[in-house]
Design an enzyme around this catalytic site. Structure first.
Site, PDB file in Angstrom:
ATOM      1  CE  LYS A 180       1.604   6.075   4.191  1.00 36.87           C
ATOM      2  NZ  LYS A 180       1.320   6.147   5.592  1.00 36.87           N
TER       3      LYS A 180
ATOM      4  N   GLY B   8      -1.551   9.490   3.055  1.00 35.65           N
ATOM      5  CA  GLY B   8      -2.130   8.620   4.083  1.00 35.65           C
ATOM      6  C   GLY B   8      -3.624   8.842   4.193  1.00 35.65           C
ATOM      7  CB  ALA B   9      -6.163   7.285   6.356  1.00 35.21           C
ATOM      8  CD  GLU B  10      -5.232  12.368  11.036  1.00 39.43           C
ATOM      9  OE1 GLU B  10      -5.744  13.125  11.849  1.00 39.43           O
ATOM     10  OE2 GLU B  10      -4.248  11.650  11.306  1.00 39.43           O
ATOM     11  CB  ALA B  11      -1.611  13.822   7.056  1.00 41.48           C
TER      12      ALA B  11
ATOM     13  CE  LYS C 119      17.214  13.205   1.177  1.00 44.31           C
ATOM     14  NZ  LYS C 119      17.253  11.769   0.913  1.00 44.31           N
TER      15      LYS C 119
ATOM     16  CG  ASP D 135      -3.174   5.180  15.261  1.00 50.52           C
ATOM     17  OD1 ASP D 135      -3.603   4.013  15.330  1.00 50.52           O
ATOM     18  OD2 ASP D 135      -3.063   5.803  14.190  1.00 50.52           O
TER      19      ASP D 135
END
Lengths: 330, 219
Positions: B8, B10-13, B24, B124
């Site tokens: 993924k 994301g916006a930050e990472a 895993k 958050d």
């Protein structure tokens, strides 16, 4: 109803008294404004409202002249009913009511924040963007969902423009302060750590303003301006990025008085590039407070039957944009 | 290093699926942001990386389900943690019945209560940061969290969740919030009242607040 209709819009939420005329075809025929500039300090609401009262008549007649229209050509009068400063809103509303009574035409209250969004959609042709609305009074990240503009992030205290303007004033920089801060920042080189406050999707600027003001006597003002702008804009860019990732909108629209900042434009265009979103900036004339955006949004509302009788045409200084139904977007 | 697959962005990472000692694992890498001044950028990324790693482990000790942190690389802004193989709560809320929403959010209220009682705020709280998995509700993404028992910070934590509910799940936001409050009260006991009162105060403090909020009414 087949012919073109003209709506006259009055804006008076804060320092600007504006009058604009929009056509039903989506053209802004004129957009005249008169800005109250305080002799010192920030906006004094009563003085601002006196300014608006004294400039109303010439501003409206200039707007009609520029559009090549007479008052009798106007199909409806729209006005900014909030959010904003009470005395200023009431002055604009009084003028709008009078015009509507004289002309015997519908009176349409418009939410100021929504007008900023609608004019942006009109001039950029972007139907469904994420909106970053930054001005002296507002810092809002918003997008449309299910009948309303939802707020995906906002300031928890003061607005971005307020933070920057106040800081500039404390340095003795005259209005408008932001372009001059940007010039100072262009010559800055050293980054000074300042409070970078992002809480969830929201931002907070009061601590940043306090800290930057405190350091004003101790640091190089070029470095301090650079750091202040980087932190302030970085916070907006971060919450905008979160919102665009969350809402998955394909475009971002920057509007409001602070939209003209080149540094902020650059930051947000980076965000858009990273998320494959189109980036639009509303042109300065229509991005700052103006009557044209009120006229156009008034037309959209008029079509949906949202005119009100003069007796119940109240202003609401605390009118949130996410309370307003926007039936024209359904 | 084991093989990595991008899970993924994301916006930050960026999140990569990899493995650690045969398990895993997820590698979370906070990426450089072109829109930020480079010095500011490394400051923010560094702060959030160490913050998140510490708070994930501490939250776990308070009985809040979180991923297990395997290792932290502060220089590259990376955290390696256990993989929770399920989508976030956000995806399920829309198809949940009222009872199910009430049950989930009362449990979320308990979890947040445990966190607050232990001196941590998340910073958050959204339905993207809660993962239902094997009968538990996992809390992730502690980058904006902090150590504090301050009423104001606790209040903001809950206020932000309420706002997120209203923007993303407006059709069930009142049920969800009321149930959250029930759960929170159960864990926080008497301490909860001052916090919940503050949540209402913060809501009324907003720059532009509608009339029903100012009166303190709740939907």
């Amino acid at each position: 109803m087949n012919s073109v209709q003209y709506v006259l819009g009055i804006e008076s939420t804060a320092h600007t008294f504006g009058c604009g005329i929009a056509s039903s075809e989506g053209r802004i025929l004129s957009n005249v404004k008169s800005e109250y500039v305080p002799a010192s300090g920030g906006i004094h609401p009563r003085e601002a409202s006196q300014h608006h009262a004294s400039k109303a008549a010439p501003t409206i007649s200039d707007a009609l002249k520029e559009a090549g229209l007479r008052l009798s050509d106007i199909a409806a009068v729209a006005f900014s009913a909030g959010p904003g400063l009470g005395p200023c809103l009431r002055t604009g509303a009084t003028v709008a009511r009078a015009l509507s009574l004289v002309r015997k035409c519908p009176l349409v209250p418009v939410n100021h924040c929504i007008a900023h969004i609608e004019i942006g959609r009109l001039v950029t042709g972007e139907d469904d963007p994420l909106v970053v609305y930054v001005s002296g009074g507002n810092t809002i990240i918003s997008a449309y969902a299910a009948g309303k503009y939802r707020v995906f992030g906002e300031t928890l205290d003061i607005a971005l423009g307020n933070c920057l303007d106040t800081f500039a004033r404390r340095l003795g920089i005259s209005h408008p302060g932001v372009p001059k801060l940007e010039q100072l920042a262009d010559d800055g080189s050293k980054f000074i750590t300042l409070p970078y406050v992002v809480k969830g999707q929201d931002v907070s600027y009061s601590g940043l303003l306090t800290m930057a003001s405190k350091l004003a006597g101790e640091c190089d003002l070029r470095d301090l301006s650079l750091s202040l702008l980087e932190v302030a804009y970085g916070m907006v860019a971060e919450v905008a990025e979160r919102a665009i990732a969350h809402t998955e909108k394909g475009a971002l629209l920057l509007t409001g008085g602070v939209a003209r900042s080149k540094r902020l434009q650059r930051a947000l265009s980076y965000v858009c590039r990273d998320h494959s979103a189109r980036f639009h900036v509303v042109p300065p004339d229509l991005a700052g407070d103006n009557g044209g955006m009120i006229a156009w949004t008034g037309y959209l509302a008029l079509k949906e039957g949202l005119a009100v009788p003069v007796e119940s045409s109240y202003v609401n200084p605390n009118w949130r944009l996410d309370e307003v139904d926007v039936p024209w977007r359904r | 290093m084991a093989e990595m697959r991008l899970l993924k962005k994301g916006a930050e990472a960026e999140l990569y699926l990899t493995d650690w000692m045969g398990w895993k694992a997820v590698l979370k890498r906070r990426v450089k942001k072109g829109y930020r001044n480079p010095d500011l950028d490394s400051y923010v990324r560094g702060l959030r990386t160490s913050n998140e790693a510490k708070l994930l482990s501490e939250a776990r000790r308070l009985g809040v389900p979180t991923p297990v942190v395997y290792s932290v690389d502060k220089r590259n802004f990376e955290i390696l943690m256990s993989y929770i193989d399920a989508p976030p709560l956000k995806r399920f809320v829309g198809s949940m019945g009222t009872d199910e929403v009430a049950l989930s959010f009362s449990r979320i209220g308990e979890i947040v209560g445990r966190l607050h009682k232990g001196g941590i705020v998340h910073g958050d709280l959204t339905t993207s940061n809660i993962i239902p998995y094997s009968g538990l509700l996992y809390l992730i993404d502690f980058g904006l969290g902090e150590h504090t028992s301050n009423v104001e910070s606790r209040g903001v934590d809950i206020h932000l969740m309420r706002r997120a509910l209203e923007s993303s799940h407006h059709e069930v936001s009142s049920v969800a919030y009321l149930s959250f409050v029930d759960g929170y009260r159960r864990v926080m006991g008497d301490m909860s009242e001052v916090v919940l009162k503050r949540v209402d105060a913060i809501r009324k403090r907003g720059r532009y607040v509608d009339v029903s909020r100012r009166k303190g009414a709740m939907d």
